[in-house]
Write a protein that holds these residues in place. Structure first.
Motif, mmCIF file in Angstrom:
data_model
loop_
_atom_site.group_PDB
_atom_site.id
_atom_site.type_symbol
_atom_site.label_atom_id
_atom_site.label_comp_id
_atom_site.label_asym_id
_atom_site.label_seq_id
_atom_site.Cartn_x
_atom_site.Cartn_y
_atom_site.Cartn_z
ATOM 1 N N ASP A 1 -0.037 36.155 5.327
ATOM 2 C CA ASP A 1 -0.981 35.747 4.303
ATOM 3 C C ASP A 1 -1.092 36.843 3.255
ATOM 4 O O ASP A 1 -0.336 37.806 3.265
ATOM 5 C CB ASP A 1 -2.347 35.465 4.955
ATOM 6 N N TRP B 1 0.872 35.186 11.823
ATOM 7 C CA TRP B 1 0.413 34.520 10.618
ATOM 8 C C TRP B 1 0.633 35.477 9.457
ATOM 9 O O TRP B 1 0.270 36.655 9.534
ATOM 10 C CB TRP B 1 -1.067 34.169 10.713
ATOM 11 N N GLY C 1 -3.399 27.897 2.080
ATOM 12 C CA GLY C 1 -2.555 27.857 3.268
ATOM 13 C C GLY C 1 -1.990 29.217 3.619
ATOM 14 O O GLY C 1 -2.068 30.167 2.848
ATOM 15 N N SER D 1 -7.602 31.525 5.547
ATOM 16 C CA SER D 1 -7.530 30.201 4.927
ATOM 17 C C SER D 1 -8.393 30.076 3.669
ATOM 18 O O SER D 1 -8.541 28.979 3.142
ATOM 19 C CB SER D 1 -7.916 29.116 5.937
ATOM 20 N N SER E 1 -1.651 23.871 7.365
ATOM 21 C CA SER E 1 -1.539 25.311 7.519
ATOM 22 C C SER E 1 -2.158 25.725 8.860
ATOM 23 O O SER E 1 -3.137 25.104 9.283
ATOM 24 C CB SER E 1 -2.294 25.980 6.364
ATOM 25 N N PRO E 2 -1.588 26.716 9.527
ATOM 26 C CA PRO E 2 -0.473 27.553 9.127
ATOM 27 C C PRO E 2 0.855 26.815 9.267
ATOM 28 O O PRO E 2 1.109 26.154 10.265
ATOM 29 C CB PRO E 2 -0.543 28.753 10.066
ATOM 30 N N TYR E 3 1.690 26.945 8.215
ATOM 31 C CA TYR E 3 2.969 26.252 8.171
ATOM 32 C C TYR E 3 4.002 26.998 9.014
ATOM 33 O O TYR E 3 4.292 28.162 8.728
ATOM 34 C CB TYR E 3 3.469 26.137 6.729
#
Length: 187
Positions: free
Chosen positions: A71, A69, A165, A155, A25-27
């Motif tokens: 999340d 990113w 992730g 994270s 991660s980050p994917y």
């Protein structure tokens, strides 16, 4: 590829070996993958539509060089683990300034004037994105602190401090126009 949720409903922080560079991660994923995997209910489709509109507004402002990113509860299985729908998408945009805003004074003035893009309380209302922007043209020490802060925050789960992730999408995604124009985000 977006990995499967683990037993606690989050993306794993890595797949395969913890020491491997790939599979961590980050994917890196496309918006099409995000749509297909996570925009799976009316509430999630609404959030995904907000993300598309936010990205379009950023591009309209001139922010095209960078990545985001993703999340928060949108990239978790909160329907199963918390018996609720996700409420927003957490987004950190890492981007270079538009050419016409390379000077610090011009950049900071523009950011102040465009709270709809750079103030999280406003992006949340307008786009359902709890959004923050990191200036990749900033000084390296400040930039390192920002990357470390956001990686540490994204994270881990706030409640349990459990590792998890996150996803990374490029600011310019070849599938995005197709998603927006064909209405795939609202199917």
């Amino acid at each position: 590829m977006i990995p499967a949720f683990d037993f606690s409903g989050v993306l794993p922080p890595y797949t395969g070996s913890a020491q491997a560079i790939d599979g961590r991660s980050p994917y890196p994923v496309s918006l099409r993958e995000v749509h297909e995997r996570l925009a799976t209910s009316p509430a999630r489709k609404e959030l995904f539509d907000g993300l598309l509109r936010y990205r379009e507004a950023l591009r309209g402002f001139g922010i095209v060089d960078g990545f985001q990113w993703l999340d928060g509860s949108f990239v978790e299985d909160v329907e199963r683990t918390e018996n609720r729908c996700p409420r927003d998408i957490d987004v950190v945009t890492f981007a270079r300034r538009p050419r016409h805003l390379r000077r610090d004074e011009a950049w900071w003035t523009a950011m102040d004037e465009r709270g709809d893009l750079f103030a999280a309380h406003r992006t949340k209302l307008m786009f359902r994105c709890d959004a923050y922007c990191i200036d990749l043209d900033a000084r390296s020490l400040w930039l390192m602190r920002q990357i470390t802060y956001w990686h540490g925050l994204f994270s881990h789960r706030r409640e349990s401090n459990r590792w998890k992730g996150m996803l990374q999408v490029d600011l310019v995604d070849s599938d995005e126009l197709a998603l927006a124009t064909k209405g795939l985000n609202s199917e």
